[in-house]
Design an enzyme around this catalytic site. Structure first.
Site, PDB file in Angstrom:
ATOM      1  CD  GLU A 264      -1.245  -0.111   3.718  1.00 22.46           C
ATOM      2  OE1 GLU A 264      -1.991  -1.103   3.755  1.00 22.46           O
ATOM      3  OE2 GLU A 264      -1.241   0.778   4.571  1.00 22.46           O
ATOM      4  CG  HIS A 282      -3.659   1.370   6.925  1.00 17.06           C
ATOM      5  ND1 HIS A 282      -2.404   0.838   6.703  1.00 17.06           N
ATOM      6  CD2 HIS A 282      -3.881   1.236   8.256  1.00 17.06           C
ATOM      7  CE1 HIS A 282      -1.895   0.408   7.850  1.00 17.06           C
ATOM      8  NE2 HIS A 282      -2.781   0.638   8.804  1.00 17.06           N
TER       9      HIS A 282
HETATM   10  C1  GLV Z   1      -2.069   0.907  12.204  1.00 10.47           C
HETATM   11  O1  GLV Z   1      -2.130   0.238  11.256  1.00 10.47           O
HETATM   12  C2  GLV Z   1      -1.368   0.569  13.398  1.00 10.47           C
HETATM   13  O2  GLV Z   1      -0.558  -0.369  13.421  1.00 10.47           O
HETATM   14  O3  GLV Z   1      -1.567   1.275  14.399  1.00 10.47           O
END
Ligand code: GLV
Length: 317
Positions: A264, A282
């Site tokens: 990503e 995400h």
């Molecule tokens: C987000 O993806 C995290 O690891 O806090």
């Protein structure tokens, strides 16, 4: 007077948190150069889940004393290289657990009920009216949920699923949960393969590492019954995205929802067009309050370590 510590802040963070850092440090929060160039004189670095802090970056930052991540996952940071240089690494556990679990439920519902496909049909003017079997998906309430990775986030999802939706819980985890946690949830431990065969919905919250790379690939997807759905809330790379797209396209899986992707912000092109698949960029921890709390915790860690105090939430190498 001694120079103030120099801190590089990679992601854009809430202004009030940035102001706290600026009160104590000389802060570079808007540099356009690559991180390695910006960090050459840095004592501290604040990163998110996707900035890569690898051995080369560590070597390029001779003064670095702390890498503070505002994420909980630390797979983007070379912990061994940091440990070798005596650099403290911190993450942001706990503050994002409940918000991330909320999105886990949203994705579970989206995967089970084909929300993306249904909405796309409507928005593109292709809805021809109510019909009995139209986008008929799977029930979430009362179904068997298999959670892979029963850490803090997995347990927060389990609480919602069991107490809110009456789901029956199976989980795969390195260690079995203590009875005080497992019993109120009715949580039954299963080896991964058995869980994949048994669950109606599978939700991944396992950290990414060499051992969880493609934990769910073609072989594992083939174990899941065709009525099942898969949610990846963990990290890109835990699922073989190409194999998942293929399973969806061939109707070997009823649906999927993913918040994280291999490589990503690129997304595998086959996934972009795969049927019955909800994709979010995400955003699992992205409520305004939680994103601010994550940055505030990273700032607390920077302020403590650069003042010679113990880190609030250190990560063990
Ligand atoms: C987000 O993806 C995290 O690891 O806090």
């Amino acid at each position: 007077m001694a120079a103030r510590p120099h801190v590089v802040v990679a992601p854009a963070i809430a202004p009030e948190v940035l102001a706290r850092l600026q009160a104590a440090f000389d802060v570079d929060a808007a540099g356009l150069q690559p991180l390695a160039a910006r960090c050459a004189h840095a004592d501290g670095l604040l990163v998110g889940p996707t900035e890569r802090v690898d051995a080369a970056l560590v070597a390029a930052c001779p003064r670095l004393r702390i890498v503070a991540s505002l994420a909980v996952g630390t797979n983007n940071i070379d912990l061994a290289a940091c440990a070798q240089r005596g650099i403290t690494v911190t993450n942001a556990p706990d503050v994002l657990t409940e918000t991330t679990a909320d999105l886990g439920l949203a994705l579970l519902l989206a995967a089970a009920r084909n929300l993306s496909t249904a909405e796309r049909e409507l928005r593109t003017g292709n809805w021809r009216g109510w019909a009995v079997g139209h986008h008929a998906g799977a029930d979430v309430h009362g179904a068997v949920l298999g959670i892979v990775g029963m850490g803090r986030i997995g347990q927060a999802i389990a609480r919602r699923a069991v107490h809110g939706f009456g789901m029956r819980l199976r989980y795969a985890n390195r260690r079995e949960l203590p009875p005080a946690v497992a019993t109120p949830l009715g949580a039954q431990w299963r080896p991964l393969d058995a869980l994949l065969q048994e669950a109606d919905h599978v939700l991944l919250t396992v950290p990414y590492s060499a051992t969880t790379h493609h934990l769910i690939g073609a072989r594992e997807l083939a174990l899941m019954p065709p009525h099942a759905t898969l949610v990846n809330l963990a990290r890109g790379g835990v699922v073989d995205d190409a194999a998942l797209a293929c399973a969806l396209r061939q109707g070997r899986l009823a649906g999927a929802a993913l918040d994280v992707f291999e490589g990503e912000p690129r997304v595998h092109p086959e996934l972009l067009t795969a049927p019955r698949c909800t994709l979010t960029p995400h955003i699992a921890s992205a409520s305004r309050a939680t994103r601010t709390a994550m940055a505030a915790l990273a700032a607390d860690n920077l302020l403590a370590v650069l003042a010679g105090q113990a880190a609030r939430t250190p990560v063990q190498p």
